[in-house]
Design a protein around this motif. Structure first.
Motif, PDB file in Angstrom:
ATOM      1  N   ALA A  58      49.281  43.887  45.127  1.00 34.29           N
ATOM      2  CA  ALA A  58      49.541  42.619  45.804  1.00 34.29           C
ATOM      3  C   ALA A  58      48.260  41.909  46.235  1.00 34.29           C
ATOM      4  O   ALA A  58      48.280  40.710  46.495  1.00 34.29           O
ATOM      5  N   THR A  59      47.143  42.636  46.315  1.00 33.46           N
ATOM      6  CA  THR A  59      45.894  42.036  46.786  1.00 33.46           C
ATOM      7  C   THR A  59      44.840  41.925  45.688  1.00 33.46           C
ATOM      8  O   THR A  59      43.729  41.458  45.957  1.00 33.46           O
ATOM      9  N   LYS A  60      45.160  42.328  44.474  1.00 33.70           N
ATOM     10  CA  LYS A  60      44.185  42.263  43.387  1.00 33.70           C
ATOM     11  C   LYS A  60      43.803  40.817  43.067  1.00 33.70           C
ATOM     12  O   LYS A  60      44.533  39.889  43.368  1.00 33.70           O
ATOM     13  N   THR A  61      42.640  40.662  42.429  1.00 34.43           N
ATOM     14  CA  THR A  61      42.219  39.358  41.930  1.00 34.43           C
ATOM     15  C   THR A  61      42.332  39.345  40.408  1.00 34.43           C
ATOM     16  O   THR A  61      42.600  40.377  39.782  1.00 34.43           O
ATOM     17  N   LEU A  62      42.117  38.191  39.802  1.00 36.06           N
ATOM     18  CA  LEU A  62      42.287  38.063  38.360  1.00 36.06           C
ATOM     19  C   LEU A  62      41.290  38.909  37.578  1.00 36.06           C
ATOM     20  O   LEU A  62      41.629  39.479  36.537  1.00 36.06           O
ATOM     21  N   MET A  65      41.896  34.141  30.834  1.00 38.35           N
ATOM     22  CA  MET A  65      42.775  33.514  31.819  1.00 38.35           C
ATOM     23  C   MET A  65      42.155  33.538  33.220  1.00 38.35           C
ATOM     24  O   MET A  65      42.439  32.683  34.051  1.00 38.35           O
ATOM     25  N   ALA A  66      41.296  34.520  33.467  1.00 42.56           N
ATOM     26  CA  ALA A  66      40.668  34.637  34.782  1.00 42.56           C
ATOM     27  C   ALA A  66      39.554  33.622  34.971  1.00 42.56           C
ATOM     28  O   ALA A  66      39.436  32.998  36.035  1.00 42.56           O
ATOM     29  N   VAL A  67      38.707  33.453  33.960  1.00 35.67           N
ATOM     30  CA  VAL A  67      37.529  32.587  34.122  1.00 35.67           C
ATOM     31  C   VAL A  67      37.822  31.122  33.814  1.00 35.67           C
ATOM     32  O   VAL A  67      37.030  30.250  34.188  1.00 35.67           O
ATOM     33  N   LEU A  68      38.946  30.832  33.150  1.00 36.50           N
ATOM     34  CA  LEU A  68      39.234  29.459  32.745  1.00 36.50           C
ATOM     35  C   LEU A  68      39.253  28.469  33.911  1.00 36.50           C
ATOM     36  O   LEU A  68      38.661  27.388  33.804  1.00 36.50           O
ATOM     37  N   PRO A  69      39.904  28.773  35.049  1.00 36.76           N
ATOM     38  CA  PRO A  69      39.895  27.798  36.159  1.00 36.76           C
ATOM     39  C   PRO A  69      38.505  27.460  36.667  1.00 36.76           C
ATOM     40  O   PRO A  69      38.211  26.288  36.945  1.00 36.76           O
ATOM     41  N   SER A  70      37.620  28.460  36.782  1.00 34.15           N
ATOM     42  CA  SER A  70      36.268  28.187  37.270  1.00 34.15           C
ATOM     43  C   SER A  70      35.466  27.378  36.254  1.00 34.15           C
ATOM     44  O   SER A  70      34.637  26.538  36.632  1.00 34.15           O
ATOM     45  N   TRP A  96      50.422  37.239  31.103  1.00 35.44           N
ATOM     46  CA  TRP A  96      50.934  36.392  32.190  1.00 35.44           C
ATOM     47  C   TRP A  96      51.998  37.141  32.999  1.00 35.44           C
ATOM     48  O   TRP A  96      51.979  37.145  34.232  1.00 35.44           O
ATOM     49  N   GLU A  97      52.923  37.762  32.296  1.00 31.01           N
ATOM     50  CA  GLU A  97      54.003  38.476  32.976  1.00 31.01           C
ATOM     51  C   GLU A  97      53.552  39.830  33.512  1.00 31.01           C
ATOM     52  O   GLU A  97      53.933  40.230  34.612  1.00 31.01           O
ATOM     53  N   PHE A  98      52.738  40.534  32.755  1.00 30.82           N
ATOM     54  CA  PHE A  98      52.353  41.899  33.135  1.00 30.82           C
ATOM     55  C   PHE A  98      51.534  41.927  34.418  1.00 30.82           C
ATOM     56  O   PHE A  98      51.758  42.785  35.289  1.00 30.82           O
ATOM     57  N   ILE A  99      50.597  41.013  34.564  1.00 34.79           N
ATOM     58  CA  ILE A  99      49.738  41.029  35.754  1.00 34.79           C
ATOM     59  C   ILE A  99      50.279  40.138  36.863  1.00 34.79           C
ATOM     60  O   ILE A  99      49.688  40.067  37.943  1.00 34.79           O
ATOM     61  N   ASN A 100      51.406  39.446  36.592  1.00 33.04           N
ATOM     62  CA  ASN A 100      51.943  38.482  37.560  1.00 33.04           C
ATOM     63  C   ASN A 100      50.869  37.434  37.887  1.00 33.04           C
ATOM     64  O   ASN A 100      50.400  37.302  39.028  1.00 33.04           O
ATOM     65  N   TYR A 101      50.497  36.678  36.860  1.00 30.86           N
ATOM     66  CA  TYR A 101      49.384  35.732  36.951  1.00 30.86           C
ATOM     67  C   TYR A 101      49.498  34.752  38.115  1.00 30.86           C
ATOM     68  O   TYR A 101      48.504  34.527  38.823  1.00 30.86           O
ATOM     69  N   PRO A 102      50.663  34.139  38.370  1.00 29.97           N
ATOM     70  CA  PRO A 102      50.734  33.197  39.507  1.00 29.97           C
ATOM     71  C   PRO A 102      50.360  33.841  40.841  1.00 29.97           C
ATOM     72  O   PRO A 102      49.682  33.205  41.671  1.00 29.97           O
ATOM     73  N   ARG A 103      50.790  35.081  41.069  1.00 30.85           N
ATOM     74  CA  ARG A 103      50.458  35.761  42.325  1.00 30.85           C
ATOM     75  C   ARG A 103      48.959  36.030  42.429  1.00 30.85           C
ATOM     76  O   ARG A 103      48.347  35.790  43.483  1.00 30.85           O
ATOM     77  N   LEU A 104      48.348  36.514  41.351  1.00 31.07           N
ATOM     78  CA  LEU A 104      46.925  36.801  41.382  1.00 31.07           C
ATOM     79  C   LEU A 104      46.100  35.516  41.449  1.00 31.07           C
ATOM     80  O   LEU A 104      45.030  35.492  42.068  1.00 31.07           O
TER      81      LEU A 104
END
Length: 276
Positions: A221-225, A249-254, A60-68
């Motif tokens: 800054a433009t990467k995706t999950l 964490m990437a696929v869970l919302p979909s 969560w912290e390393f990839i800056n999950y909220p931003r991605l």
């Protein structure tokens, strides 16, 4: 009667086995996201000896999950909006225009579904650079319009052909025409098929890897999950536990969107295929 019951039971057993087969990779991903690096390297299939929930806080912290997550949301919403707007209007116009030209245009519009993305990706990349759409989440969302519109137009077209023309005529008599006729009268009738397209495209755009890799992989800054999960895989060493965690964490919302809206998929696809 007994034969039908036995056949139904066999069919249900087969469906359960197929479900387990398709869900097994997801199960492995989840259990390995809760392991330490040594456990992953020792036995991928075994259950974790100790649940390492700290993997999720670290990722969560390393990839800056909220931003991605915001990047994914911008790309998905922008892509969906363009696909639905363009394909629904085009499908309505082509379905209502009875001529050889409209039939030819329709087939030209849906033919890109048959073209593999890999065969045109270099051309798309160069075109995106020329149009200043690369290295931008907004540009990435716009690119999905062209790739998603053919299938959406195909589904909409079949559905619109089943809507009686008398509805158009009645609305015209009442003073509605052009865009007002479409958005006030026709588009609300496309609710079920629109929901189907939303589900299909959310699952596709949100979890897509190759197009974001080509277009927005140059800046954090433009990467995706999905690209963030790839950052844990290196040439010489890979943190597989963090890669699995990031993928979950990437696929869970979909997956959540699919669970809540999946009942509309069959109804919308069948309606679009049968009507007309």
């Amino acid at each position: 009667m007994k034969k039908n019951t036995a056949g139904r039971i066999v069919l249900e057993i087969v469906m359960v086995l197929l479900s387990i087969l398709f869900l097994y990779p997801l199960f492995l991903t989840i259990i390995n996201s809760l392991k330490s690096f040594s456990e992953v390297m020792t036995d991928v299939i075994a259950l974790p000896k100790k649940l390492a929930f700290e993997n999720y806080s670290y990722v969560w912290e390393f990839i800056n999950y909220p931003r991605l997550f915001l990047n994914n949301a911008v790309v998905t919403i922008l892509g969906l909006a363009g696909i639905i707007l363009i394909s629904s209007i085009a499908a309505y116009k082509l379905a209502r225009t009875k001529s050889k030209a409209s039939s030819i245009i329709y087939f030209i519009c849906i033919m890109p579904m048959l073209i593999p993305f890999q065969s045109i990706m270099l051309t798309v990349l160069q075109m995106a650079k020329n149009l200043h759409l690369s290295d931008s989440t907004w540009g990435l969302g716009i690119l999905y319009w062209g790739f998603g519109a053919p299938l959406a137009l195909f589904i909409y077209h079949g559905f619109v052909k089943g809507i009686p023309k008398e509805i158009d005529e009645s609305a015209t008599i009442d003073g509605a025409s052009g865009f007002r006729l479409f958005f006030s009268v026709i588009f609300p009738l496309l609710k079920s098929v629109t929901t189907t397209i939303i589900i299909i495209d959310v699952m596709w755009i949100w979890n897509d890897f190759l197009l974001p890799l080509l277009m927005v992989n140059g800046s954090p800054a433009t990467k995706t999950l999905t690209l963030a999960a790839y950052t844990f895989v290196g040439q010489y060493t890979s943190d597989w536990q963090y890669a699995m965690t990031a993928m979950v964490m990437a696929v869970l919302p979909s997956i959540i969107v699919f669970i809540f809206l999946q009942k509309y998929i069959v109804k919308g696809v069948v309606a679009g295929a049968v009507k007309g």
